[in-house]
Design an enzyme around this catalytic site. Structure first.
Site, PDB file in Angstrom:
ATOM      1  N   GLY A  65       0.807  -1.208   0.000  1.00  0.00           N
ATOM      2  CA  GLY A  65       0.000   0.000   0.000  1.00  0.00           C
ATOM      3  C   GLY A  65       0.838   1.255   0.000  1.00  0.00           C
ATOM      4  O   GLY A  65       0.552   2.221  -0.733  1.00  0.00           O
ATOM      5  N   GLU A  66       1.894   1.264   0.813  1.00  0.00           N
ATOM      6  CA  GLU A  66       2.777   2.427   0.863  1.00  0.00           C
ATOM      7  C   GLU A  66       3.567   2.569  -0.449  1.00  0.00           C
ATOM      8  O   GLU A  66       3.862   3.680  -0.884  1.00  0.00           O
ATOM      9  CB  GLU A  66       3.728   2.311   2.046  1.00  0.00           C
ATOM     10  CG  GLU A  66       3.069   2.511   3.399  1.00  0.00           C
ATOM     11  CD  GLU A  66       2.292   1.284   3.876  1.00  0.00           C
ATOM     12  OE1 GLU A  66       1.502   1.411   4.823  1.00  0.00           O
ATOM     13  OE2 GLU A  66       2.469   0.191   3.280  1.00  0.00           O
ATOM     14  N   PHE A  67       3.905   1.441  -1.053  1.00  0.00           N
ATOM     15  CA  PHE A  67       4.558   1.501  -2.358  1.00  0.00           C
ATOM     16  C   PHE A  67       3.677   2.226  -3.375  1.00  0.00           C
ATOM     17  O   PHE A  67       4.139   3.106  -4.104  1.00  0.00           O
ATOM     18  CB  PHE A  67       4.878   0.096  -2.866  1.00  0.00           C
ATOM     19  CG  PHE A  67       5.199   0.055  -4.336  1.00  0.00           C
ATOM     20  CD1 PHE A  67       6.463   0.391  -4.792  1.00  0.00           C
ATOM     21  CD2 PHE A  67       4.228  -0.294  -5.269  1.00  0.00           C
ATOM     22  CE1 PHE A  67       6.757   0.377  -6.149  1.00  0.00           C
ATOM     23  CE2 PHE A  67       4.509  -0.317  -6.623  1.00  0.00           C
ATOM     24  CZ  PHE A  67       5.777   0.021  -7.070  1.00  0.00           C
ATOM     25  N   GLN A  69       1.441   4.304  -2.784  1.00  0.00           N
ATOM     26  CA  GLN A  69       1.383   5.699  -2.372  1.00  0.00           C
ATOM     27  C   GLN A  69       2.623   6.457  -2.844  1.00  0.00           C
ATOM     28  O   GLN A  69       2.549   7.616  -3.253  1.00  0.00           O
ATOM     29  CB  GLN A  69       1.275   5.759  -0.847  1.00  0.00           C
ATOM     30  CG  GLN A  69       0.715   7.038  -0.288  1.00  0.00           C
ATOM     31  CD  GLN A  69       0.217   6.828   1.137  1.00  0.00           C
ATOM     32  OE1 GLN A  69       0.588   5.877   1.814  1.00  0.00           O
ATOM     33  NE2 GLN A  69      -0.639   7.705   1.592  1.00  0.00           N
ATOM     34  N   GLY A  70       3.754   5.791  -2.786  1.00  0.00           N
ATOM     35  CA  GLY A  70       5.005   6.441  -3.168  1.00  0.00           C
ATOM     36  C   GLY A  70       5.344   6.365  -4.640  1.00  0.00           C
ATOM     37  O   GLY A  70       6.201   7.107  -5.125  1.00  0.00           O
TER      38      GLY A  70
END
Length: 425
Positions: A65-67, A69-70
Site C-alpha cells: 500500500g505504501e509503495f 502511495q510512493g
C-alpha cells in the site's frame, strides 16, 4: 541510553526471534526470515559489482500500500533526475514479493532489520544522496545514521494523530525521531498543527500522493472482457479486498437483496478453500474468474457473483461498477477506497475507518457509508440503489480536487538537492 531507547532496541532485536517461533505456522513470517538471510551481503555484492555508478536515492515503503502511495513520486523523480539510480526497500513480504521486479527502481531489497550495525553498514553501502520514507516509517537507527552522515531525509504522505506517542508527555524519544527528518510533508492541517505543538516546523501541507496514483490508474485502465460480459449492462457492486469478516456481512446481504445486481468479489488473499466456502454460502449462482473460458463467455449469463482468483486486476474492475464495498474495516484495516472513488460511486465499508483521512472525509461529505451489520448495509445500500447520483459525484470530485501532492513533494526534493549541490561547490 534512555529507557525507551533500550526498549526499542530490545524489541527490534527480539523481532526475528518471535517470527522464528511462529514461522512454522505463518507463511509470511517464513518469507520475511528468508528475505533477511544474508541480506546485507547480497546488497553489498550487488552494489559493489554494479557497472552503473550514478548516485543513489533511497525510497522505503513498509508494504504494498505504501509503495503504491510512493510510486507517483518515484516515477516523477525518475523523469526529473535520470542521472540518479533508485533503490527501493520494503519491510513486509507483501510488498517485496509483489514488487521485487518493479521496473521503476534499479534495485529492490528487503530493509535490513533496524539494528545500529545494520543501519550503519547499509548507509555506508548505499551512500544515498536523498532518502524518501513513505507515510509511517520511523526507524530510529536508520534515522540516526542518516543524520550523522548528513544525508537529507523526507517523509511524505505522513499523517499524525493526537494519540500517537510523538505527542505524549513521555514521547521524547519518538519526538527526537521526527527531528531527524529534514522535511515532513503531511496529509492534513491537523498533522501540521500537532507537529507545531511539539516545535517541529519543517513541515509542508502537501496532501496524499495516493490521489495522484489513482489518477494515473484511471488514465491507464485496461479493458477486462470477462467483467464486461459478466456485467451485461446491469448494476454492479465491486467488492474490493474482501476479508472473511466482510463476507460475513456481505453474504447474507446478497442472499436477501432482491433487486437486479451483479457482484464482483476480489478477495484480499486468494485462497481456494475460502472462496469455495463463500460460494457455498451464497444462494445465487457464482463462478471463479479462472473457470471462465475467454472464448466462450456465455457461462456468465446466469451468474450473479464473479470471484476474482488472481491479483493485479482490481483497480481496473472498478470502471464497471456502480457501487463499491471495500474490505478490511471490520478489523484488519480499511483498504484503498480511492481507486473506487475516482470512478464515481457510493462506497461502503466496515466501522473501523477513523485512521483513514479519505474515508473520514467521504463519510462526512456523504459519498461513503460505514456499516456494522447486515441490516445497516441493507438500509444504506437500498438508499443508494434508488439514487446514487449525489454520492457518485461526491466521490469523483473529492479525488479530482486532491490531486497534486506529488508535485509538492518534488518541489521540496528539488530544493534540497539544489541546496546540497550549491553547498558542495
Amino acid at each position: 541510553m534512555g529507557l525507551v531507547a533500550q526498549l526499542y532496541s530490545i524489541s527490534i532485536r527480539s523481532y526475528p526471534a518471535v517470527l522464528r517461533l511462529v514461522a512454522p505456522f505463518h507463511a509470511k513470517a517464513r518469507r520475511w526470515l528468508t528475505g533477511q538471510q544474508g541480506l546485507l551481503d547480497t546488497i553489498a555484492h550487488t552494489l559493489n559489482h554494479a557497472v552503473d555508478t550514478r548516485p543513489i536515492v533511497w525510497f522505503h515503503a513498509a508494504s504494498l500500500g505504501e509503495f503504491e502511495q510512493g510510486r507517483p513520486v518515484m516515477e516523477a523523480f525518475r523523469d526529473a533526475y535520470p542521472h540518479y539510480r533508485i533503490l527501493l526497500t520494503f519491510f513486509s513480504p507483501s510488498g517485496y514479493e509483489v514488487r521485487k521486479d518493479y521496473a521503476g527502481a534499479d534495485y529492490v531489497f528487503y530493509l535490513p532489520i533496524d539494528t545500529p550495525d545494520n543501519a550503519r553498514r547499509f548507509v555506508q553501502l548505499v551512500k544515498p544522496r536523498l532518502v524518501f520514507f513513505i507515510k509511517y516509517e520511523f526507524w530510529a537507527n536508520y534515522l540516526h545514521e542518516l543524520h550523522r552522515a548528513n544525508i537529507p531525509v523526507l517523509s511524505f504522505s505522513a499523517i499524525f494523530r493526537p494519540n500517537q506517542l510523538f505527542f505524549k508527555p513521555y514521547g521524547g524519544f519518538y519526538r527526537q525521531l521526527l527531528r531527524q527528518f529534514n522535511h515532513l510533508l503531511v496529509q492534513n492541517q491537523e498533522s501540521v498543527d500537532l507537529l507545531k505543538s511539539v516545535d517541529i516546523t519543517n513541515v509542508t501541507l502537501a496532501g496524499d500522493t495516493r490521489f495522484d496514483r489513482v489518477a494515473q490508474t484511471v488514465a491507464t485502465v485496461r479493458t477486462i472482457p470477462v467483467a464486461e460480459a459478466f456485467k451485461n449492462g446491469q448494476p454492479l457492486l465491486v467488492v474490493g479486498s474482501a476479508w472473511p469478516l466482510d463476507m460475513d456481512v456481505l453474504v447474507p446481504f446478497l442472499n436477501q437483496f432482491a433487486q437486479p445486481l451483479k457482484v464482483i468479489v476480489a478477495p484480499h488473499e486468494i485462497d481456494a478453500d475460502t472462496i469455495a466456502d463463500w460460494q457455498k454460502r451464497l444462494i445465487h449462482s457464482s463462478v471463479r474468474y479462472s473457470d471462465v473460458d475467454p472464448t466462450d463467455l456465455s457461462v456468465l449469463a446466469d451468474k450473479r457473483v464473479l470471484f476474482i482468483d488472481n491479483v493485479g486486476m482490481l483497480s481496473s474492475l472498478y470502471q464497471y461498477g456502480e457501487f463499491a464495498f471495500i474490505g478490511g474495516a471490520f478489523r484488519e484495516g480499511l483498504h484503498n477506497i480511492l481507486e473506487a472513488a475516482t470512478f464515481g460511486m457510493p462506497i461502503f465499508f466496515g466501522p473501523i475507518y477513523d485512521k483513514f483521512q479519505e474515508a473520514v472525509d467521504l463519510v462526512a461529505e456523504g459519498g461513503a457509508f460505514p456499516v456494522r451489520t447486515v441490516d445497516e448495509l441493507q438500509l444504506a445500500f437500498a438508499r443508494q440503489y434508488a439514487d446514487r447520483s449525489k454520492a457518485a459525484q461526491i466521490t469523483r470530485l473529492y479525488v479530482q480536487r486532491n490531486i497534486g501532492a506529488t508535485a509538492r513533494v518534488m518541489d521540496v526534493a528539488t530544493k534540497i538537492l539544489s541546496d546540497r549541490h550549491d553547498a558542495e561547490q
